[in-house]
Design an enzyme around this catalytic site. Structure first.
Site, short mmCIF file in Angstrom:
data_model
loop_
_atom_site.label_atom_id
_atom_site.label_comp_id
_atom_site.label_asym_id
_atom_site.label_seq_id
_atom_site.Cartn_x
_atom_site.Cartn_y
_atom_site.Cartn_z
N THR A 1 0.82 -1.22 0.00
CA THR A 1 0.00 0.00 0.00
C THR A 1 0.85 1.26 0.00
OG1 THR A 1 -1.73 -1.20 1.14
CG2 THR A 1 -1.85 1.17 1.29
N THR B 1 1.74 -4.57 4.10
CA THR B 1 1.62 -4.91 5.52
C THR B 1 1.03 -6.29 5.77
OG1 THR B 1 -0.52 -3.81 5.67
CG2 THR B 1 1.44 -2.49 6.21
N ASP B 2 0.33 -6.85 4.77
CA ASP B 2 -0.33 -8.15 5.00
C ASP B 2 0.65 -9.25 5.40
OD1 ASP B 2 -2.64 -6.87 4.26
OD2 ASP B 2 -2.94 -7.96 2.39
N SER C 1 1.63 -7.61 -0.91
CA SER C 1 2.54 -8.52 -0.21
C SER C 1 2.06 -9.97 -0.17
CB SER C 1 2.84 -8.02 1.20
OG SER C 1 1.69 -8.04 2.00
N1 ASP Z 1 -2.78 -5.54 0.87
C1 ASP Z 1 -1.66 -4.68 1.06
C2 ASP Z 1 -0.39 -5.49 0.92
O1 ASP Z 1 -0.07 -6.25 1.81
C3 ASP Z 1 -1.74 -4.10 2.41
C4 ASP Z 1 -0.69 -3.11 2.75
O2 ASP Z 1 0.32 -2.95 2.14
O3 ASP Z 1 -0.92 -2.44 3.75
O4 ASP Z 1 0.30 -5.35 -0.05
#
Ligand code: ASP
Length: 323
Positions: A13, A89-90, A56
């Site tokens: 993100t 973050t995932d 991710s």
């Molecule tokens: N869905 C996104 C990812 O993991 C979430 C993020 O980056 O916060 O790429």
């Protein structure tokens, strides 16, 4: 002298913007990310490497190993003081942990990301990236293992976890708390993470599965792993118990030489031999199951995937999990 920090972008993100549907998609290059933060030059000289630009969930253990090998190779050159990895973050805690167990360098490595897209109000990517660069450039960050920094808090890769689906203060260490805090003018550390053994990873095993136990689980789903999974992590109940009806399946897998590791699905606490009933950790240990201790199922999976690139010997794997 100004510190030299290498920023390795992988996606997430932090590098996303809305498309015409209003949903976030990969958009920003690594250079666009840093060009938006002129304050960076007050803290460090930076160099950008675009490793990937993916959500991710697209990350694999093979890519994690490539990233780890890349960082070690760059660290050996001797001109870099620290590394920042930007990541979705995932699965951020997974890559951070994999780097933590596999990197040989003791230089600071800080993983960061964002919960809001670059064109959303309250975008947290810029401040998180600036904080992470400061962490990577700080002398006090050396020999603290791989760290995760978001929302001004610094965490140990081993025990940090995403705790909320959308909030910016999602990353927490629910057992031990943060290692430190990034303030406007200084970074203050309160503790060091516990030392652990490093694994030299060449080709990590992708086919390590996590099977989540539920009340009344039978061995039907466990048997679906036969002939496919090369290692299993069973996400157990409570302090390490599995429903008795699935026990037979787990034993069969172990008899076939597939390592089975037992981790808890409870968010905090280690698995413990507190019970003696059928399906308890004590009863499963008698059958050869390996205890993951405090590691979460996802992190136990990564350790097993890393170890399987070195050995198929169950006792060696057991010893590494105990260290
Ligand atoms: N869905 C996104 C990812 O993991 C979430 C993020 O980056 O916060 O790429």
């Amino acid at each position: 002298m100004k510190k030299h920090v290498m920023i390795i972008t992988t996606g997430g993100t932090i590098a996303m913007k809305k498309d015409i549907t209003g949903g976030l998609v990969p958009a920003l290059s690594g250079h666009e990310l840093i060009d938006a933060i002129p304050e960076i030059k007050e803290w460090a000289d930076v160099e950008i490497i675009e490793f990937s630009n993916v959500p991710s969930g697209y990350m694999t253990v093979t890519n994690m190993a490539k990233l780890s090998q890349f960082i070690d190779k760059e660290a050996e050159k001797g001109n870099i003081d620290g590394f920042v990895v930007t990541h979705g973050t995932d699965t951020l805690e997974e890559t951070a942990y994999f780097l933590d167990i596999s990197l040989q360098t003791e230089l600071p490595v800080c993983v960061t990301g964002a919960m809001r897209g670059a064109d959303e109000r309250g975008y947290d990517g810029e401040i998180n990236l600036l904080d992470a660069i400061r962490v990577a450039a700080d002398d006090a960050s050396k020999e603290r293992g791989v760290m995760v920094c978001l929302n001004h808090q610094i965490y140990a890769a081993r025990s940090v976890t995403k705790t909320h689906t959308t909030q910016v203060d999602t990353f927490k260490d629910l057992t031990y708390g943060p290692l430190g805090t990034v303030y406007r003018n200084e970074i203050i550390y309160g503790r060091r993470p516990t030392k652990h053994k490093k694994v030299i990873v060449t080709n990590p095993e992708e086919e390590v599965w996590i099977l989540s136990a539920w009340s009344g689980m039978t061995d039907a789903s466990i048997m679906s792993a036969v002939g496919k999974a090369k290692g299993i992590v069973i996400e157990a109940l409570g302090c390490g118990n599995v429903p008795p009806l699935c026990k037979k399946g787990l034993i069969q897998l172990m008899k076939k030489g597939i390592p089975v590791v037992l981790a808890t699905g409870v968010p905090t606490g280690a698995v413990q031999e507190e019970y003696a009933y059928d399906g308890s950790l004590a009863s499963m240990k008698k059958e050869g199951i390996i205890s993951a201790g405090e590691l979460s199922p996802k992190k136990a999976r990564l350790l097993l995937a890393a170890l399987l690139s070195k050995t198929k010997n169950i006792e060696e794997i057991r010893t590494c999990f105990a260290e």
